[in-house]
Motif scaffolding. Structure first.
Motif, PDB file in Angstrom:
ATOM      1  N   THR A 205      -2.729   5.676   2.814  1.00 56.05           N
ATOM      2  CA  THR A 205      -1.939   4.421   2.350  1.00 56.05           C
ATOM      3  C   THR A 205      -3.620   3.546   2.362  1.00 56.05           C
ATOM      4  O   THR A 205      -4.009   2.667   2.093  1.00 56.05           O
ATOM      5  CB  THR A 205      -0.855   4.193   2.812  1.00 56.05           C
TER       6      THR A 205
ATOM      7  N   GLY B  72       3.134   5.587  -1.889  1.00 59.63           N
ATOM      8  CA  GLY B  72       3.085   6.101  -0.399  1.00 59.63           C
ATOM      9  C   GLY B  72       2.854   7.799  -0.687  1.00 59.63           C
ATOM     10  O   GLY B  72       1.602   8.138   0.296  1.00 59.63           O
TER      11      GLY B  72
ATOM     12  N   THR C  21       0.822  -1.546  -0.212  1.00 57.17           N
ATOM     13  CA  THR C  21      -0.313   0.094   0.214  1.00 57.17           C
ATOM     14  C   THR C  21       0.666   1.335   0.278  1.00 57.17           C
ATOM     15  O   THR C  21       0.576   2.409   0.209  1.00 57.17           O
ATOM     16  CB  THR C  21      -0.745  -0.160   0.660  1.00 57.17           C
TER      17      THR C  21
END
Length: 457
Positions: A336, A396, A220
């Motif tokens: 995220t 990110g 993520t």
């Protein structure tokens, strides 16, 4: 209701649908609490000189109090946040404020260096929980569409504690000594614990916090945010730990340090305001510019060290850029969507403190090897590493902002309102706030400077 609303925004049925007076008071209390949390955390940065002399240890040994605190936070933030996730949020948050109180009382009355370290460990345990809980708490007492603004509000208290508490505390520590100053913070923390108990809205714990896994964090982009944050804090603290001695070595009179730091703190507030303007419009671009400006300022500082005016101008640019980073990194971590907001806060909290401990240690080594003037080069090198991660990690730090309305933090009104609340509260609690990294000017008396006073090393 669970706090893991990052990946499931629909789970908001117990949140208020409108802003209530309780929500406003609660957010204000949280913002003020972050101010005192940062006060407790950073106080020894400016008190090392007087504390070491009073307790009969060297400054390098006294620096351990910074390390043990940061180590406690780094090691305990995630496990403690996870273990206490099911407990009522108010209970946990009030307990952290009590922890800060106990920590400061132990330090103020400490008969020995060992007791000071023990007090710092107690504070580190409280800190390990506080920021993780505070960020998630803020999102739970306001409507979903205002959750991000609430986070910005709360973290403005942290930023203002960092950039304004230093000069205020320097003045107080010079006036009344380090023990009374630490004691004042203990009294203020205790009073705030009572206020929180009486006025914070009640929030239930989570059934099962969404922690994820290192693989999920990497997928993520959360892991990249954490690493970049760690490096940012490490690079910053290589120099910031010694900002008082550095300014005096550049030609500043020791009696003027508190005034100079007040000016630098003001530039940090400007950075906080800029973060509020751009954290939604261009978070990636703003963070890249901010970290790059910090690295460039560190690279320039040694070349202007002979000029006090030049040093102050470059340091002001550095502090303004740094003032943007706290909001930007926290927003990036939550956005995220890899973990619950409280777990995201725990990860950022832990990473920041690893960076603080590492930066202070590297700064000490750099000081002994190259001296004060050239120490900023080490900070610049670490900041370049943080900048590289931000540029490379597009998950990110995406080019386009995440489409999560409930995490919007762009409202200038929300940012400026939070500034007003925290700054207007300063006079009310000034005797306690005035200790934040305490007498950074005092510590300068035992570090090599160009203007050598009798008895200086």
């Amino acid at each position: 209701m669970s706090t893991n609303t990052t990946t499931n925004p629909a789970v908001t049925n117990t949140r208020p649908i409108t802003v209530t007076s309780g929500s406003i008071v609660g957010i204000a209390v949280l913002g003020l609490a972050t101010f005192f949390a940062i006060t407790t955390e950073l106080m020894p940065v400016g008190l090392l000189g007087t504390m070491s002399a009073d307790l009969g240890v060297s400054e390098s040994t006294m620096g351990i109090v910074v390390t043990v605190y940061a180590a406690a936070v780094a090691l305990l933030a995630l496990p403690l946040t996870s273990l206490t996730a099911r407990l009522p949020r108010k209970t946990v948050l009030v307990a952290t404020l009590v922890g800060y109180t106990v920590s400061n009382v132990m330090i103020a009355l400490a008969p020995s260096f060992a007791v000071v370290c023990a007090g710092r460990v107690v504070g580190g345990i409280a800190h390990a929980l506080f920021f993780s809980v505070a960020s998630a708490y803020a999102t739970r007492i306001v409507p979903p569409r205002l959750a991000g603004r609430a986070i910005a509000f709360v973290y403005s208290g942290s930023s203002l504690g960092f950039v304004l508490g230093v000069p205020i505390a320097t003045w107080v520590a010079q006036s009344i000594g380090w023990r009374p100053a630490v004691g004042a913070v203990a009294v203020a923390a205790a009073a705030l614990a009572v206020v929180a108990l009486l006025f914070l809205p009640s929030v239930s714990g989570a059934a099962s916090p969404h922690i994820g896994s290192p693989k999920a964090w990497a997928r993520t982009g959360l892991l990249s945010v954490v690493i970049a944050d760690l490096l940012l804090f490490a690079g910053h603290y290589i120099v910031y730990t010694y900002i008082g001695p550095y300014a005096i070595d550049a030609g500043l009179d020791a009696g003027m340090v508190s005034g100079a730091l007040l000016v630098l703190g003001g530039t940090g507030v400007v950075g906080l305001w800029l973060a509020g303007m751009f954290v939604d419009r261009a978070p990636r671009q703003t963070l890249i510019v901010s970290v790059a400006v910090m690295a460039a300022a560190f690279a320039v500082l040694p070349f202007v060290h002979g000029s006090l005016l030049g040093t102050m101008i470059v340091a002001g640019v550095w502090m303004a850029a740094n003032g943007t980073t706290g909001t930007l990194f926290m927003a990036a971590a939550i956005r995220t969507g890899g973990v619950s907001p409280d777990i995201a806060g725990a990860l950022i909290n832990g990473a920041s403190n690893i960076g603080i401990a590492g930066g202070a240690a590297i700064g000490g080594q750099a000081l002994s090897i190259v001296g004060l003037q050239f120490m900023p080069f080490a900070g610049a090198a670490v900041l370049v590493g943080s900048l590289g991660v931000v540029i490379a990690a597009r998950r990110g730090f995406p080019v386009h902002t995440h489409a999560q309305e409930h995490l919007s933090t762009s409202s200038i009104e929300a940012i400026t309102s939070s500034l007003a609340v925290v700054t207007t509260s300063v006079p009310v609690v000034s005797r306690a706030i005035q200790t934040l990294t305490g007498s950074i000017a005092v510590v300068t008396g035992s570090v090599p400077t160009r203007r050598r006073a009798p008895g200086s090393h």
